[in-house]
Design an enzyme around this catalytic site. Structure first.
Site, mmCIF file in Angstrom:
data_model
loop_
_atom_site.group_PDB
_atom_site.id
_atom_site.type_symbol
_atom_site.label_atom_id
_atom_site.label_comp_id
_atom_site.label_asym_id
_atom_site.label_seq_id
_atom_site.Cartn_x
_atom_site.Cartn_y
_atom_site.Cartn_z
ATOM 1 N N ARG A 19 50.751 42.987 25.510
ATOM 2 C CA ARG A 19 51.842 42.933 24.532
ATOM 3 C C ARG A 19 52.623 44.232 24.607
ATOM 4 N NH1 ARG A 19 49.618 46.650 21.197
ATOM 5 N NH2 ARG A 19 47.382 46.561 20.800
ATOM 6 N N LYS B 267 36.623 42.474 27.074
ATOM 7 C CA LYS B 267 36.477 43.671 27.899
ATOM 8 C C LYS B 267 35.557 43.436 29.092
ATOM 9 C CE LYS B 267 37.458 47.248 24.437
ATOM 10 N NZ LYS B 267 37.935 46.401 23.366
#
Length: 666
Positions: free
Chosen positions: A292, A116
């Protein structure tokens, strides 16, 4: 196009990929663990190969083994689904080295978005709006406390490598920061092997809005509009919908551009999702990018009419995107509900067991069910307890909501605890129905979502009694048909008596409630008595446990599924697991029931607190169970003797398993 692909996943996403591959004429290879030997994805695939024991770390996460299966079977590409190896950059690189196409983004894009803090630094350079906060490498506690003070409370501490709500804490005051940071780092280290954190401004009443993006190898990148995933529990999504309620064209364009800019910044190829924290005033901040296909991709498919798995396969072969941004349009509204084997009334603890009865609503152009299980399959403790995803479409949100309520009312699950009743309440609470959305909705609506158990309507007990009588009648008719004298009066259940009608009673239990239904057998039905109500009843049992009933002048439809002594009642969108009480049981009214010796959830036995044969007092600790990374102590229900333990430390146990033999004493 590929001739054969391997699917490195399980459950509903593996079944979902197989469906599209089959429609495109592509041969599929499934992989499975020992626990999944009879799983639906194994049954659906053209080929299936065993890859290891039940634990994912020894099967679905063993990259070398999966690559070897791909080579051995001649698979040209690997679809990773989501979870497991889908966001593993090393696996993507290993596929490339082996000459096998990874149906996903380049390893460099996965790596760039994997942490992150690093991804936010990259987004800052790409001028994507970021939540105010500290995303750097300095992890000194005193420094982080200073940064939190500068940001202004409340703040959110988040694991840099995290996901799924783990390693995340809201902190409201400086006095609470040190303890929250310590706890957050410990949880992050245990879950991800990395205790680095970032500190951000906590947004009050935030919405979670994500954009589906798609890139190809020709430099094209588009967004396929947004999904609102604000309805969450413990930072995990429960309901998703598309498009986001209240989204203006201007805000959609701005957020869509930011999402595409984020994807282009890492050279993205394939399907991905850029997630934003959206404020009620229209502002938004980049949160993270999932590299994804997402669990909730079906709602995007429903409003665009596209097959995102087909897009993935085409892009992976080098084809350009099928459509440009200008050609993409939104049609209607879609909502997805995740059907889980879990108990909402016990903190959403997962449930395991055999799906004794599984009847989803019928699929149509506006109702879709994506699932990896069928009736008779097992929900095991080894993997995510998802039963299915229920997706509905409507011309607008109002129609989609109505169809979701109807579809949930038709969903019947027996054998495991499940969240269907909870979801039914959730889609009807005024805040969700009126699109007053934020990530705290479930906590805010606790009173409506978890109401105290009320009085069960008389109709429920009456319908259960009628179903039992009809079931007995049908069984008697089957036995009579098989007998040497099918017309013998001794085999009839018509209630004939010389000077009157046959009478009996049926007793049902629900928790602490016990109700008795008096039965008088009549020539054309029954007279059912439940104090103070008496009603004429008759009906028929149809396919799939359907009950078509007449109570007095009313015609009703319900379903009653029999499992052992349980009579699972489904009526008017709710369910009741009633138990038929054997009134001939010798125990009597004063019998004391042993309790507290079953596993409250799937888990692992970590310690035995006493020796077999020990005499213990009421409340004494007997056994320690670890489940969901928490320890739960099983206590003695009363004074007695521990005769034997059924499991040893290290053993896995299923929900409701008998843990030990206990004999009470006076």
């Amino acid at each position: 196009m590929f001739k054969k692909i391997l699917i490195a996943n399980r459950g509903e996403i593996a079944c979902r990929v197989i469906k599209t591959a089959r429609s495109m004429g592509i041969v599929t290879v499934a992989v499975y663990s020992e626990a999944d030997a009879n799983a639906r994805h194994v049954r659906l695939a053209d080929e299936a190969v065993l890859i290891g024991p039940p634990a994912a770390s020894e099967s679905y996460l063993v990259a070398d083994r999966i690559l070897q299966v791909a080579k051995d079977t001649g698979a040209e590409a690997i679809h990773p689904g989501y979870g497991f190896l889908s966001e593993n950059d090393e696996f993507a690189e290993a596929c490339e080295r082996a000459g096998i196409v990874f149906i996903g983004p380049p390893a460099s894009a996965i790596r760039a978005m994997g942490l992150k803090s690093a991804s936010k630094a990259l987004m800052e350079k790409a001028k994507v709006p970021l939540t105010p906060g500290y995303h750097g490498d300095n992890q000194d506690p005193a420094f982080l406390a200073t940064q939190a003070q500068a940001i202004g409370y409340p703040v959110l501490i988040k694991a840099s490598a995290g996901g799924g709500g783990k390693g995340m804490r809201r902190v409201d005051t400086a006095a609470d920061f040190e303890a929250a940071l310590t706890s957050c780092k410990r949880e992050a280290r245990n879950a991800f092997g990395d205790d680095d954190v970032l500190v951000e401004k906590y947004i009050v009443k935030p919405r979670h809005i994500e954009f589906q993006v798609f890139g190809d190898t020709h430099g094209n990148c588009v967004y396929l509009f947004e999904r609102d995933c604000s309805v969450q529990r413990r930072h995990q999504k429960v309901l998703e919908e598309a498009p986001a309620p209240g989204m203006t064209p201007e805000r959609r364009a701005a957020m869509g551009k930011a999402a595409v800019d984020a994807a282009k910044a890492v050279g993205y190829v394939g399907a991905g999702t850029v997630e934003f924290i959206a404020m009620q005033d229209g502002g938004f901040y980049f949160m993270e990018m999932n590299t994804r296909l997402q669990v909730e991709h079906p709602v995007t498919e429903m409003i665009t009419g596209l097959d995102l798995v087909e897009w993935q396969l085409r892009v992976a072969t080098g084809e350009p995107l099928p459509l440009t941004q200008e050609q993409l349009e939104i049609d209607g509204h879609a909502i997805e509900a995740r059907i889980y084997a879990e108990d909402p009334d016990r903190g959403f603890l997962p449930s395991t067991g055999r799906l004794v009865h599984l009847a989803p609503p019928a699929e149509s152009d506006h109702v879709r069910v994506d699932t990896g299980v069928e009736q008779g399959d097992e929900i095991t403790p080894h993997y995510d307890p998802m039963i299915a995803k229920l997706i509905v479409w409507g011309a607008d949100r109002r129609q989609a909501l109505a169809r979701m309520r109807q579809a949930l009312a038709q969903y019947r699950v027996v054998g495991v605890s499940n969240n269907v009743d909870f979801l039914t309440r959730l889609v009807t609470v005024p805040s969700f129905a009126n699109a007053d959305l934020d990530t705290g909705l479930i906590e805010r609506e606790q009173a409506l979502l978890f109401p105290p158990a009320g009085e069960v309507r008389a109709d429920v007990w009456l319908l259960a009694a009628l179903a039992q009588l009809l079931r007995e009648q049908r069984l008697a008719q089957k036995k009579a048909a098989r007998s040497a004298d099918p017309h013998s009066p001794w085999r009839a259940l018509d209630g004939w008596r010389l000077n009157g009608h046959a009478e009996r009673r049926l007793v049902f239990r629900l928790g602490e409630s016990v109700r008795e239904v008096g039965v008088e057998v009549l020539p054309d039905g029954y007279r059912l008595q439940i104090s103070p109500k008496s009603v004429f009843a008759r009906g028929t049992l149809g396919a799939d446990s359907e009950l078509h009933a007449q109570l007095g002048e009313r015609r009703l439809r319900a379903a009653v599924v029999t499992s052992g002594e349980r009579r699972h009642m489904f009526f008017e969108g709710r369910s009741w697991p009633l138990s038929l009480v054997d009134t001939l049981h010798a125990g009597g009214e004063g019998e004391e029931v042993e309790g507290g010796l079953r596993a409250p959830m799937p888990g692992k036995v970590v310690a035995l607190a006493v020796q077999p044969g020990a005499t213990v007092e009421k409340g004494a600790p007997l056994l320690v169970l670890e489940a969901m990374k928490m320890e739960h102590t099983i206590h003695a229900p009363r004074k007695g003797v521990v005769k034997a333990f059924r499991f040893a430390p290290g053993d896995q146990v299923s929900d409701g398993a008998e843990l030990l033999d206990f004999e009470g004493s006076e």
